[in-house]
Design an enzyme around this catalytic site. Structure first.
Site, short mmCIF file in Angstrom:
data_model
loop_
_atom_site.label_atom_id
_atom_site.label_comp_id
_atom_site.label_asym_id
_atom_site.label_seq_id
_atom_site.Cartn_x
_atom_site.Cartn_y
_atom_site.Cartn_z
CD GLU A 1 26.22 27.68 8.62
OE1 GLU A 1 25.92 26.69 9.39
OE2 GLU A 1 25.77 27.96 7.56
CE LYS B 1 22.77 26.63 11.96
NZ LYS B 1 23.25 26.12 10.39
CB CYS C 1 22.99 29.48 8.71
SG CYS C 1 22.67 29.12 6.84
#
Length: 284
Positions: A48, A118, A152
């Site tokens: 990330e 995300k 994540c």
């Protein structure tokens, strides 16, 4: 050892991005991409925010180090994929007009094959300042391997992995920046997501310290049974390699004892009992 025709070699690059140093991080990405491709990797995955670093303290700082998905750094990764005949997933901050996203890009020999923004945002680092992802989950083809991207904190929500599985993913890639206190996720969450969905999962973390946080490494590649094929240490940059067989991820019915013990965690679902999962929670 050369992979058999039925397998697809993947690489996870555990690295230490430098905060705000896009040129240096890009150079490192290109170097490690070439190294992994030379070892036979057809898909190379980075952490990330590998391009930018993560620990920015304001939206303005993030925007100053964000690039569009058709920007020069992305074009350079695409060109490298064309040279090496491979695909690459890497994390970056995406600028889209006035908007800012924590994103990752799937680059391939013919251009950008997919992007992801995300969806689930923790109160940490640049995620305190970015815009929430505004696109549905998607699965992308990487020369026959079906890849689902998430980032994540997305991995903490089992719905994410299940949706990507139902969309046909063979492999879930999770570029991440796991700091201290994420050890349980590294140890247990990744094998669980693989096992409960019968898919391969790659969690690709960073190492080093940034903005007062230490990152724990522990990147891993896990097979559809939840067995780790490769795992990195806690402190060092390294490249993990594994050969994945997409047919194993597509074989959802598991026959333990023929006629006596057979399970299929996809076909055996009972969605009408899960309706509470999609009820509004006031945030979406």
């Amino acid at each position: 050892m050369e992979p058999t025709p039925a397998t697809y070699r993947v690489a996870a690059v555990q690295m230490e991005p430098k905060l705000g140093r896009l040129a240096a991080n890009l150079e490192r990405i290109l170097e490690r991409l070439a190294e992994a491709a030379a070892a036979g990797a057809r898909l190379v995955v980075f952490p990330e925010c590998a391009l930018s670093g993560y620990g920015f303290s304001s939206r303005e700082e993030g925007l100053a180090h964000a690039v569009p998905t058709d920007g020069d750094p992305v074009r350079q990764v695409v060109a490298a994929c064309a040279r090496h005949g491979c695909f690459c997933v890497f994390g970056m901050l995406e600028r889209a007009g006035p908007r800012l996203f924590n994103a990752c890009v799937l680059a391939g020999p013919e251009g950008v094959a997919g992007t992801y923004r995300k969806v689930h945002l923790p109160f940490l680092g640049i995620d305190m300042f970015v815009d929430p992802g505004d696109r549905p989950f998607a699965v992308h083809d990487a020369a026959g391997l079906k890849v689902g991207m998430h980032i994540c904190y997305d991995g903490s929500f089992p719905e994410t992995a299940r949706v990507l599985t139902l969309m046909g993913a063979d492999l879930l890639v999770l570029p991440t920046n796991w700091p201290t206190h994420s050890e349980c996720a590294a140890e247990h969450m990744i094998p669980t997501r693989a096992m409960e969905n019968t898919v391969y999962v790659m969690a690709v973390n960073r190492v080093g310290e940034e903005s007062g946080f230490r990152f724990i490494g522990a990147s891993s590649i896990v097979d559809p049974s939840g067995r780790r094929l490769a795992r990195a240490g806690a402190d060092s940059e390294e490249i993990l390699m594994a050969d994945v067989d997409p047919s194993l991820a597509r074989r959802k019915r598991l026959v333990r004892v023929p006629g006596r013990h057979e399970i299929d965690r996809i076909a055996d679902r009972r969605p009408r009992f899960y309706k509470i999962l999609v009820e509004p929670n006031g945030r979406d």
